[in-house]
Design a protein around this motif. Structure first.
Motif, PDB file in Angstrom:
ATOM      1  N   UNK A 129      45.729  61.778  21.892  1.00  0.00           N
ATOM      2  CA  UNK A 129      44.342  61.616  22.314  1.00  0.00           C
ATOM      3  C   UNK A 129      43.710  60.439  21.582  1.00  0.00           C
ATOM      4  N   UNK A 130      44.006  60.303  20.301  1.00  0.00           N
ATOM      5  CA  UNK A 130      43.486  59.175  19.520  1.00  0.00           C
ATOM      6  C   UNK A 130      43.927  57.848  20.130  1.00  0.00           C
ATOM      7  N   UNK A 131      45.212  57.731  20.435  1.00  0.00           N
ATOM      8  CA  UNK A 131      45.708  56.453  20.944  1.00  0.00           C
ATOM      9  C   UNK A 131      45.301  56.207  22.394  1.00  0.00           C
ATOM     10  N   UNK A 132      45.247  57.248  23.211  1.00  0.00           N
ATOM     11  CA  UNK A 132      44.844  57.051  24.598  1.00  0.00           C
ATOM     12  C   UNK A 132      43.405  56.549  24.699  1.00  0.00           C
ATOM     13  N   UNK A 133      42.549  56.988  23.776  1.00  0.00           N
ATOM     14  CA  UNK A 133      41.141  56.572  23.805  1.00  0.00           C
ATOM     15  C   UNK A 133      40.869  55.342  22.949  1.00  0.00           C
ATOM     16  N   UNK A 134      41.821  54.937  22.142  1.00  0.00           N
ATOM     17  CA  UNK A 134      41.614  53.839  21.183  1.00  0.00           C
ATOM     18  C   UNK A 134      41.053  52.566  21.839  1.00  0.00           C
ATOM     19  N   UNK A 135      41.631  52.069  22.929  1.00  0.00           N
ATOM     20  CA  UNK A 135      41.096  50.828  23.522  1.00  0.00           C
ATOM     21  C   UNK A 135      39.647  50.956  23.977  1.00  0.00           C
ATOM     22  N   UNK A 136      39.283  52.119  24.493  1.00  0.00           N
ATOM     23  CA  UNK A 136      37.913  52.304  24.977  1.00  0.00           C
ATOM     24  C   UNK A 136      36.911  52.315  23.833  1.00  0.00           C
ATOM     25  N   UNK A 137      37.325  52.880  22.727  1.00  0.00           N
ATOM     26  CA  UNK A 137      36.439  52.949  21.566  1.00  0.00           C
ATOM     27  C   UNK A 137      36.343  51.604  20.865  1.00  0.00           C
ATOM     28  N   UNK A 138      37.434  50.860  20.811  1.00  0.00           N
ATOM     29  CA  UNK A 138      37.504  49.663  19.971  1.00  0.00           C
ATOM     30  C   UNK A 138      37.273  48.345  20.692  1.00  0.00           C
ATOM     31  N   UNK A 139      37.582  48.263  21.985  1.00  0.00           N
ATOM     32  CA  UNK A 139      37.575  46.969  22.664  1.00  0.00           C
ATOM     33  C   UNK A 139      36.532  46.915  23.782  1.00  0.00           C
ATOM     34  N   UNK A 140      35.552  46.028  23.683  1.00  0.00           N
ATOM     35  CA  UNK A 140      34.600  45.880  24.786  1.00  0.00           C
ATOM     36  C   UNK A 140      35.293  45.360  26.035  1.00  0.00           C
ATOM     37  N   UNK A 141      34.820  45.832  27.175  1.00  0.00           N
ATOM     38  CA  UNK A 141      35.376  45.391  28.455  1.00  0.00           C
ATOM     39  C   UNK A 141      36.310  46.403  29.085  1.00  0.00           C
ATOM     40  N   UNK A 142      36.899  47.289  28.276  1.00  0.00           N
ATOM     41  CA  UNK A 142      37.876  48.229  28.829  1.00  0.00           C
ATOM     42  C   UNK A 142      37.227  49.278  29.725  1.00  0.00           C
ATOM     43  N   UNK A 143      36.071  49.774  29.328  1.00  0.00           N
ATOM     44  CA  UNK A 143      35.381  50.769  30.161  1.00  0.00           C
ATOM     45  C   UNK A 143      34.932  50.128  31.469  1.00  0.00           C
ATOM     46  N   UNK A 144      34.415  48.908  31.376  1.00  0.00           N
ATOM     47  CA  UNK A 144      33.968  48.194  32.569  1.00  0.00           C
ATOM     48  C   UNK A 144      35.129  47.945  33.519  1.00  0.00           C
ATOM     49  N   UNK A 145      36.284  47.549  32.968  1.00  0.00           N
ATOM     50  CA  UNK A 145      37.460  47.312  33.807  1.00  0.00           C
ATOM     51  C   UNK A 145      37.881  48.597  34.510  1.00  0.00           C
ATOM     52  N   UNK A 146      37.897  49.690  33.773  1.00  0.00           N
ATOM     53  CA  UNK A 146      38.268  50.986  34.336  1.00  0.00           C
ATOM     54  C   UNK A 146      37.327  51.353  35.476  1.00  0.00           C
ATOM     55  N   UNK A 147      36.025  51.221  35.236  1.00  0.00           N
ATOM     56  CA  UNK A 147      35.036  51.561  36.260  1.00  0.00           C
ATOM     57  C   UNK A 147      35.160  50.643  37.474  1.00  0.00           C
ATOM     58  N   UNK A 148      35.390  49.358  37.225  1.00  0.00           N
ATOM     59  CA  UNK A 148      35.546  48.396  38.326  1.00  0.00           C
ATOM     60  C   UNK A 148      36.743  48.759  39.196  1.00  0.00           C
ATOM     61  N   UNK A 149      37.862  49.037  38.559  1.00  0.00           N
ATOM     62  CA  UNK A 149      39.071  49.385  39.316  1.00  0.00           C
ATOM     63  C   UNK A 149      38.899  50.703  40.053  1.00  0.00           C
ATOM     64  N   UNK A 150      38.190  51.652  39.439  1.00  0.00           N
ATOM     65  CA  UNK A 150      37.936  52.924  40.118  1.00  0.00           C
ATOM     66  C   UNK A 150      37.054  52.721  41.344  1.00  0.00           C
ATOM     67  N   UNK A 151      36.015  51.907  41.219  1.00  0.00           N
ATOM     68  CA  UNK A 151      35.129  51.667  42.352  1.00  0.00           C
ATOM     69  C   UNK A 151      35.868  50.979  43.491  1.00  0.00           C
TER      70      UNK A 151
END
Length: 309
Positions: A196-218
């Motif tokens: 769980x720590x590693x799966x969420x690590x990029x979202x917590x640490x790197x800007x842009x990852x949440x936006x990319x995820x949301x963009x691809x989902x949309x």
């Protein structure tokens, strides 16, 4: 916790390519083993860490290359608006940059759909395919969490992402991820704090990852709606071009996949020439986490195909 990239002899490496919009992007990847190149391709919202149980066994037989797709894991997102199907362009360029011989593509979920599209567009690049729980006949985004994120205005997601407020909510993010993780594994008791720590690590640490995820989902949500309503859709194009995939293909499906039914795999097998179909018992959508049977199926497929040449 152990750094995921230490599993690779040279650690994390970086490859710069042009994305579908012509922007330079740095793709993070790891590499292990020698021989024929075998790419491990993760699904949407995931990253190369999802292959943690597969790299070492497969690298005993192949040159395993494990990239993070743009905006996932340690690969930064681009700043330009995304083109639908950008993953296909970018995977093609990653393959072309890292090998000059036909490759084996092993893809899970969206990674498998992308691999299928690349095999259609560039058959000369691909020798064999392994498609795991591929969303080729989707009805909707498969989870409530995905559908909820896809409905949030992208500007709001981007603001939240860039503000890094997520760091303050990291424990909540990990709790939500743990709940969502139960949807994709056959045995919830197998989920560990470390993953769980590693799966969420990029979202917590790197800007842009949440936006990319949301963009691809949309984009995915729109393409699925178009598919269901008879409008032009990249998914429909991939469905219509299945006969173009002539390389030997293994279709693997988790028996306990709650996102996409086994019947979808059977249907794909019926429409995909030169394919084999195998159900992985006691396995959910995230089949790469069921390492032993998946690795065994992949290696058996490779050995059988090599013997028939």
């Amino acid at each position: 916790m152990t750094d995921w990239w230490q599993i690779f002899p040279q650690g994390r490496q970086t490859l710069t390519i042009e994305d579908a919009e012509g922007e330079k992007v740095a793709i993070a990847y790891g590499e292990a083993g020698t021989g024929q190149p075998l790419f491990l391709l993760h699904g949407i919202g995931s990253w190369s860490y999802s292959w943690r149980h597969n790299v070492k066994p497969l690298s005993q037989h192949f040159r395993v290359i494990c990239p993070d797709a743009k905006g996932h894991g340690f690969s930064p997102a681009s700043t330009a608006p995304e083109t639908v199907g950008h993953q296909i362009v970018e995977l093609t360029r990653i393959i072309q940059a890292l090998t000059d011989q036909p490759a084996i593509l092993v893809g899970e979920s969206l990674g498998a759909l992308t691999a299928l599209a690349v095999a259609q567009a560039h058959p000369e690049l691909i020798e064999r395919l392994v498609l795991i729980n591929v969303p080729i006949f989707p009805r909707q985004l498969p989870s409530l969490g995905m559908r909820s994120l896809a409905d949030i205005p992208l500007d709001l997601v981007r603001w939240f992402d860039q503000s890094r407020l997520i760091r303050s909510f990291a424990p909540v993010v990990r709790s939500i991820t743990w709940l969502m993780r139960q949807e994709v594994v056959a045995d919830p008791n197998s989920i560990t704090d470390e993953e769980i720590y590693w799966l969420t690590y990029p979202y917590v640490e790197f800007p842009g990852t949440i936006t990319q995820f949301a963009t691809d989902l949309q984009q995915s949500a729109r393409e699925i709606r178009n598919l269901q309503t008879g409008q032009p859709s990249i998914i429909r194009t991939i469905q219509q071009d299945l006969a173009k995939v002539v390389c030997p293909t293994l279709i693997l499906w988790g028996e306990c996949d709650r996102w996409f039914p086994v019947a979808d795999g059977e249907k794909l097998h019926a429409h995909l020439p030169n394919s084999q179909f195998q159900v992985i018992p006691n396995c959910g959508h995230n089949s790469s986490s069921s390492a032993a049977p998946v690795n065994e199926a992949i290696l058996s497929f490779m050995q059988t195909e090599a013997a028939t040449r």
